[in-house]
Design a protein around this motif. Structure first.
Motif, PDB file in Angstrom:
ATOM      1  N   PRO A 110      46.098   5.665  12.876  1.00 30.90           N
ATOM      2  CA  PRO A 110      46.079   6.678  11.813  1.00 30.90           C
ATOM      3  C   PRO A 110      47.295   6.536  10.905  1.00 30.90           C
ATOM      4  N   TYR A 111      47.036   6.586   9.583  1.00 30.33           N
ATOM      5  CA  TYR A 111      48.112   6.445   8.604  1.00 30.33           C
ATOM      6  C   TYR A 111      48.081   7.618   7.636  1.00 30.33           C
ATOM      7  N   LEU A 112      49.134   8.413   7.629  1.00 27.25           N
ATOM      8  CA  LEU A 112      49.266   9.571   6.743  1.00 27.25           C
ATOM      9  C   LEU A 112      48.081  10.526   6.851  1.00 27.25           C
ATOM     10  N   CYS A 113      47.607  10.721   8.065  1.00 24.27           N
ATOM     11  CA  CYS A 113      46.525  11.686   8.296  1.00 24.27           C
ATOM     12  C   CYS A 113      47.097  13.097   8.309  1.00 24.27           C
ATOM     13  N   GLN A 114      46.325  14.056   7.852  1.00 28.39           N
ATOM     14  CA  GLN A 114      46.752  15.440   7.875  1.00 28.39           C
ATOM     15  C   GLN A 114      45.788  16.234   8.756  1.00 28.39           C
ATOM     16  N   ASN A 115      45.031  17.130   8.169  1.00 25.33           N
ATOM     17  CA  ASN A 115      44.155  17.995   8.958  1.00 25.33           C
ATOM     18  C   ASN A 115      42.997  17.266   9.623  1.00 25.33           C
ATOM     19  N   GLU A 116      42.667  16.076   9.101  1.00 25.21           N
ATOM     20  CA  GLU A 116      41.515  15.363   9.651  1.00 25.21           C
ATOM     21  C   GLU A 116      41.821  14.618  10.938  1.00 25.21           C
ATOM     22  N   LEU A 117      43.100  14.487  11.291  1.00 28.69           N
ATOM     23  CA  LEU A 117      43.478  13.666  12.436  1.00 28.69           C
ATOM     24  C   LEU A 117      42.875  14.128  13.761  1.00 28.69           C
ATOM     25  N   PRO A 118      42.961  15.402  14.151  1.00 27.60           N
ATOM     26  CA  PRO A 118      42.383  15.803  15.441  1.00 27.60           C
ATOM     27  C   PRO A 118      40.889  15.473  15.555  1.00 27.60           C
ATOM     28  N   GLY A 131      50.265   5.091  16.031  1.00 28.79           N
ATOM     29  CA  GLY A 131      50.376   5.880  14.819  1.00 28.79           C
ATOM     30  C   GLY A 131      51.580   5.548  13.959  1.00 28.79           C
ATOM     31  N   PHE A 132      51.706   6.335  12.888  1.00 29.37           N
ATOM     32  CA  PHE A 132      52.819   6.205  11.948  1.00 29.37           C
ATOM     33  C   PHE A 132      53.235   7.607  11.520  1.00 29.37           C
ATOM     34  N   GLY A 133      54.533   7.826  11.401  1.00 28.26           N
ATOM     35  CA  GLY A 133      55.030   9.137  10.983  1.00 28.26           C
ATOM     36  C   GLY A 133      55.747   9.831  12.121  1.00 28.26           C
TER      37      GLY A 133
END
Length: 220
Positions: A110-118, A131-133
């Motif tokens: 995952p790269y720069l995911c926000q609410n969609e990650l879960p 991941g990243f971040g």
């Protein structure tokens, strides 16, 4: 980025630190004395993530997800990282940019995911995650998936921010190209999270450091 320069130039008595994962050549060439740029090398982050992901996949299929992943420096770095792994071990690893689970993907990046990650990780089932971040293992949204987090490539922007604040308070702030920094593994600007539930292959960390050094030297 186009909004940054006018704002900075309109406030010459205020010092700015701009944190980005883009090259920002235009801003650097402007040589603005009250603007320092802290650029996270997204390509190098992807390079590290791709090699590490290639070292733990069983199906040889990876997927980079979120933020239009296929059009990012991070994705390009991932592709180079897995190719470096394949060259050494004679394997053939592929990376796609599908946002949902596609068999036989078994490692998601995952790269720069926000609410969609879960939701993406829930659909991915028991696939591993690189991941990243911020450290995904410590992300409370992923408490039920953290055992599948193999590693996170973590930008160390906090330290640079504190340094900028301190230099501003002491009237020693340096802007322009001289005061700007590219965050990489070997200057401490990028970090690889510690091993937890998923062990790294023997010698992988040393290979990542060597890979990063080879890349960083190529830029000089």
């Amino acid at each position: 980025t186009d909004l940054i320069q006018p704002e900075v130039e309109a406030n010459p008595n205020i010092n700015f630190l701009f944190i980005t994962d883009e090259s920002e050549t235009k801003l650097l060439s402007a040589d603005i004395s009250n603007l320092a740029i802290y650029r996270v090398d997204a390509y190098e982050a992807g390079l590290l993530a791709g090699h590490l992901a290639a070292s733990i996949t069983s199906t040889r299929q990876l997927s980079v997800v979120c933020d239009d992943a296929g059009d990012t420096l991070f994705y390009r770095g991932v592709v180079t990282g897995l190719r470096k792994f394949d060259e050494e071990f004679g394997t053939t690893t592929s990376a796609n940019t599908h946002s949902m689970a596609v068999a036989p993907v078994d490692v998601y990046l995952p790269y720069l995911c926000q609410n969609e990650l879960p939701g993406i990780l829930a659909a991915a089932g028991n696939s591993k995650i690189v991941g990243f971040g911020r450290d995904l293992y410590l992300d409370p949204r992923l408490s039920e998936s953290k055992e599948f987090v193999a590693a996170t490539i973590i930008p160390q922007a906090g330290q640079r921010l504190f340094e900028a604040i301190a230099s501003d308070l002491e009237s020693e702030f340096i802007g322009g190209p001289l005061g700007s920094t590219v965050a990489s593994l070997n200057n401490g600007g990028l970090a690889i999270s510690q091993e937890r539930d998923i062990a790294f292959p023997a010698g992988e960390l040393e290979k990542l450091k060597a890979l990063a050094m080879e890349y960083e030297i190529s830029l000089k």
